[in-house]
Write an enzyme that holds these catalytic residues in place. Structure first.
Site, PDB file in Angstrom:
ATOM      1  CG  HIS A  20      -4.741   3.684   3.037  1.00  0.00           C
ATOM      2  ND1 HIS A  20      -5.597   4.603   2.906  1.00  0.00           N
ATOM      3  CD2 HIS A  20      -5.232   2.890   1.975  1.00  0.00           C
ATOM      4  CE1 HIS A  20      -6.171   4.768   2.123  1.00  0.00           C
ATOM      5  NE2 HIS A  20      -6.130   3.810   1.426  1.00  0.00           N
ATOM      6  CD  GLU A  67      -2.876   1.499   0.123  1.00  0.00           C
ATOM      7  OE1 GLU A  67      -3.292   0.396  -0.127  1.00  0.00           O
ATOM      8  OE2 GLU A  67      -3.019   2.314  -0.095  1.00  0.00           O
ATOM      9  CB  THR A 124      -5.741  -0.842  -3.884  1.00  0.00           C
ATOM     10  OG1 THR A 124      -5.395   0.091  -3.031  1.00  0.00           O
ATOM     11  CG2 THR A 124      -5.144  -2.018  -3.561  1.00  0.00           C
ATOM     12  CG  ASP A 172      -1.212   0.324  -3.696  1.00  0.00           C
ATOM     13  OD1 ASP A 172      -0.434   1.352  -3.341  1.00  0.00           O
ATOM     14  OD2 ASP A 172      -2.282   0.097  -3.059  1.00  0.00           O
ATOM     15  CG  HIS A 173      -1.960   3.769  -5.096  1.00  0.00           C
ATOM     16  ND1 HIS A 173      -1.764   4.534  -4.157  1.00  0.00           N
ATOM     17  CD2 HIS A 173      -3.041   2.614  -4.866  1.00  0.00           C
ATOM     18  CE1 HIS A 173      -3.038   4.069  -3.076  1.00  0.00           C
ATOM     19  NE2 HIS A 173      -3.261   3.037  -3.584  1.00  0.00           N
TER      20      HIS A 173
HETATM   21  C1  GP9 Z   1      -8.870  -1.195   0.806  1.00  0.00           C
HETATM   22  C2  GP9 Z   1      -7.270  -1.073   0.304  1.00  0.00           C
HETATM   23  C3  GP9 Z   1      -7.109   0.301   0.051  1.00  0.00           C
HETATM   24  O1  GP9 Z   1      -9.218  -2.476   1.102  1.00  0.00           O
HETATM   25  O2  GP9 Z   1      -6.922  -1.815  -0.706  1.00  0.00           O
HETATM   26  O3  GP9 Z   1      -7.696   0.845  -1.204  1.00  0.00           O
HETATM   27  P1  GP9 Z   1      -7.140   2.424  -1.843  1.00  0.00           P
HETATM   28  O4  GP9 Z   1      -7.939   3.344  -0.977  1.00  0.00           O
HETATM   29  O5  GP9 Z   1      -5.544   2.402  -1.459  1.00  0.00           O
HETATM   30  O6  GP9 Z   1      -7.534   2.283  -3.229  1.00  0.00           O
HETATM   31 MN    MN Z   2      -3.882   1.455  -2.135  1.00  0.00          MN
END
Ligand code: GP9
Ligand code: MN
Length: 412
Positions: free
Chosen positions: A199, A40, A84, A258-259
Site C-alpha cells: 500500500h 492491494e 479499495t 484492486d486499483h
Molecule cells: C484499508 C485498505 C486500503 O483497510 O483496504 O484501502 P485503500 O487506501 O487502498 O482504499
Molecule cells: Mn487499496
C-alpha cells in the site's frame, strides 16, 4: 418512484446478447470453495519485468501461465475515490462506484443484491479477512448489508511490533493467522482476503526486501517494486500453506488487483522505467490490474486478450460456480461470453473498446496508440461509444442515488 428501474432493466437486456454465446465454462468450479484475494495496489506493469536481473513478480509470472490459470491480461480497475472499497463494491454488485465519495460510506443502507448474499442463498459461507479496523471504509456496516456472514478483522489477529509495519499486520503473517479461521468455516466457503502490505507509500523494512529498489526519479515507484515482490512471495506462500492444509484442491482462487498504486503524479518516473512516454493512451493502459482465476485440475487455462473489467466479476464468478443468473441486474457481463457489449468504462468517463481508447477528450487508435485524426465535420469514432458509456454510468448512478433496487424483484 420505481419506474426508471424498468427502463434500466430494458437497457441491460438490450445490451446483453440474447443467445448464450458463452464458452462453456458454466459450473466448472461448482461446489468449490472460493478464495478471492483483493491484491492491494497491484498493477500489471510489474509483470514480467526485472530489477537488476531479478524478476519483480516471479511467482505471478509463472502462475498466470499455469495450465490451471485463466488470465485476463486486459482487465481494468474501475475505481474512483473509494479506492479499495470501490473495487469491492464493483465486484460484489456489478454496479459502478460513484464519481465522488465512496458508496461504502454514502449509500451503505441501500438495498443491494450482492454476491455474498447470493452465494449464501446457494449454501456458501461468505466471509471477509482483512487485518484493519472494522470501521475503515465503513466496512462493518456495509458487509452486513451485502450479506457477509463474518468479518475477520484486526481484532481477530495478533499484531506485534515484529509482524507489522506500514499500514499494520504484514501480509505473510496475515495469511498464516487466517488459516485456522479459514479451515473452521463451513464448506463451501466464499472468502475474500484484502491485503495491506503493498500500500502507498510502499515502505518495506530493508531486511524484508528481496530485490533492489528502482532508480527512477520517484521514490514511491522505486519502493513499489519491493513491496510488489513481497506480495508475490506472500501469495506463493499462502498457496503452499493451503496445499499443506488440504484446502487447495477443492478451491477456486481469484487474484485481482484492486486499483492503481502509482498515480499520474509519477508519470515521468514511470516513463523512465517503462522507457516510453506516458500519454493519455498509456495512462489508461496503466489502469490494468491482475485478474487470474486458478482452478486446480482444470488443465485448460489460457490467456485472454479481450477487454474486461471489475464490473464483470460478479456474473463471471456465478457462471464458473454454476449459478444461474435469474433476474439479475448487472452492468457487467460474463467474461467468457463471446459477444460482449464492446466497452469497458472507467469511472472518470474514459473508456476502452476493441479499437479505441478515449480519455481526456482524446480518441486514441489502439493499433497506432496515436490520436485518431478526424476530418473537419466528421464524427469521431469514439463519439457513439461515449454516449453509451455516459448512459450506462448514469443509470448505475441513478440506481445508487435513488436506491432503486427497493423497487425491483430479483426473484421474479
Ligand atoms: C484499508 C485498505 C486500503 O483497510 O483496504 O484501502 P485503500 O487506501 O487502498 O482504499
Ligand atoms: Mn487499496
Amino acid at each position: 418512484d420505481g419506474s426508471e428501474i424498468q427502463e434500466i432493466k430494458d437497457y441491460i437486456s438490450e445490451e446483453k446478447d440474447e443467445e448464450n454465446t458463452a464458452e462453456d465454462l458454466f459450473g466448472i468450479a461448482e461446489d468449490r470453495n472460493v478464495v478471492f484475494i483483493s491484491v492491494e495496489s497491484m498493477q500489471n506493469f510489474v509483470l514480467d519485468k526485472e530489477v537488476n536481473g531479478k524478476e519483480i513478480t516471479p511467482f505471478l509470472n509463472d502462475f498466470k501461465e499455469d495450465e490451471d490459470t485463466i488470465w485476463f491480461e486486459n482487465f481494468y480497475h474501475q475505481t474512483a475515490q473509494g479506492k479499495t472499497s470501490d473495487s469491492e463494491f464493483i465486484v460484489e454488485n456489478s454496479l459502478y462506484p460513484l464519481d465522488r465519495g465512496a458508496v461504502y460510506f454514502t449509500h451503505a443502507q441501500n438495498e443491494y443484491h450482492a454476491l455474498p448474499e447470493i452465494l449464501n442463498q446457494e449454501g456458501y459461507t461468505p466471509s471477509v479477512f482483512h487485518a484493519n479496523n472494522r470501521s475503515f471504509w465503513n466496512r462493518d456496516m456495509m458487509y452486513e448489508n451485502l450479506g457477509y456472514d463474518h468479518f475477520y478483522s484486526q481484532r481477530e489477529y495478533e499484531v506485534t511490533d515484529e509482524n507489522s509495519f506500514g499500514w499494520g499486520l504484514e501480509d505473510k503473517a496475515f495469511y498464516e493467522q487466517s488459516l485456522p479461521y479459514l479451515k473452521n468455516q463451513e464448506k463451501p466457503f466464499y472468502s475474500k482476503f484484502i491485503t495491506l502490505t503493498h500500500h502507498f507509500p510502499f515502505e518495506l523494512p530493508e531486511k524484508k526486501a528481496s530485490i533492489d529498489k528502482l532508480e527512477t526519479s520517484s521514490n514511491t515507484l522505486n519502493q513499489y517494486v519491493q513491496t510488489a515482490r513481497y506480495t508475490d512471495e506472500s501469495l506463493e506462500g499462502f498457496l503452499t500453506r493451503l496445499k499443506e492444509e488440504g484446502l487447495y484442491e477443492n478451491t477456486m482462487f481469484v487474484f485481482m488487483g484492486d486499483h492503481y498504486g502509482i498515480s499520474e503524479f509519477h508519470n515521468s518516473a514511470m516513463s523512465e522505467f517503462l522507457n516510453k512516454e506516458i500519454t493519455g493512451y498509456e495512462h489508461v493502459q496503466l489502469q490494468r490490474v491482475p485478474m487470474m482465476i486458478h482452478i486446480p485440475g482444470y488443465g485448460e487455462g489460457k490467456k485472454y486478450e479481450k477487454i474486461t473489467g471489475q464490473i464483470d466479476m460478479k456474473p463471471t464468478l456465478l457462471h464458473l460456480l454454476g449459478i444461474e443468473e435469474k433476474n439479475e441486474l448487472n452492468f457487467g457481463e460474463n467474461m467468457f461470453d463471446q459477444n460482449r457489449k464492446g466497452f469497458v468504462a472507467l469511472r472518470d468517463g474514459s473508456f476502452i473498446t476493441e479499437d479505441y481508447i478515449y480519455t481526456d477528450s482524446v480518441c486514441y487508435q489502439k493499433d497506432s496508440e496515436e490520436p485518431v485524426e478526424v476530418e473537419n465535420g466528421e464524427e469521431s469514432p469514439c463519439a457513439p461509444w461515449k454516449e453509451k458509456v455516459s448512459k450506462e454510468l448514469g443509470y448505475s448512478d441513478d440506481i445508487i442515488y435513488g436506491d432503486l433496487f427497493r423497487f425491483y424483484d430479483f426473484k421474479e
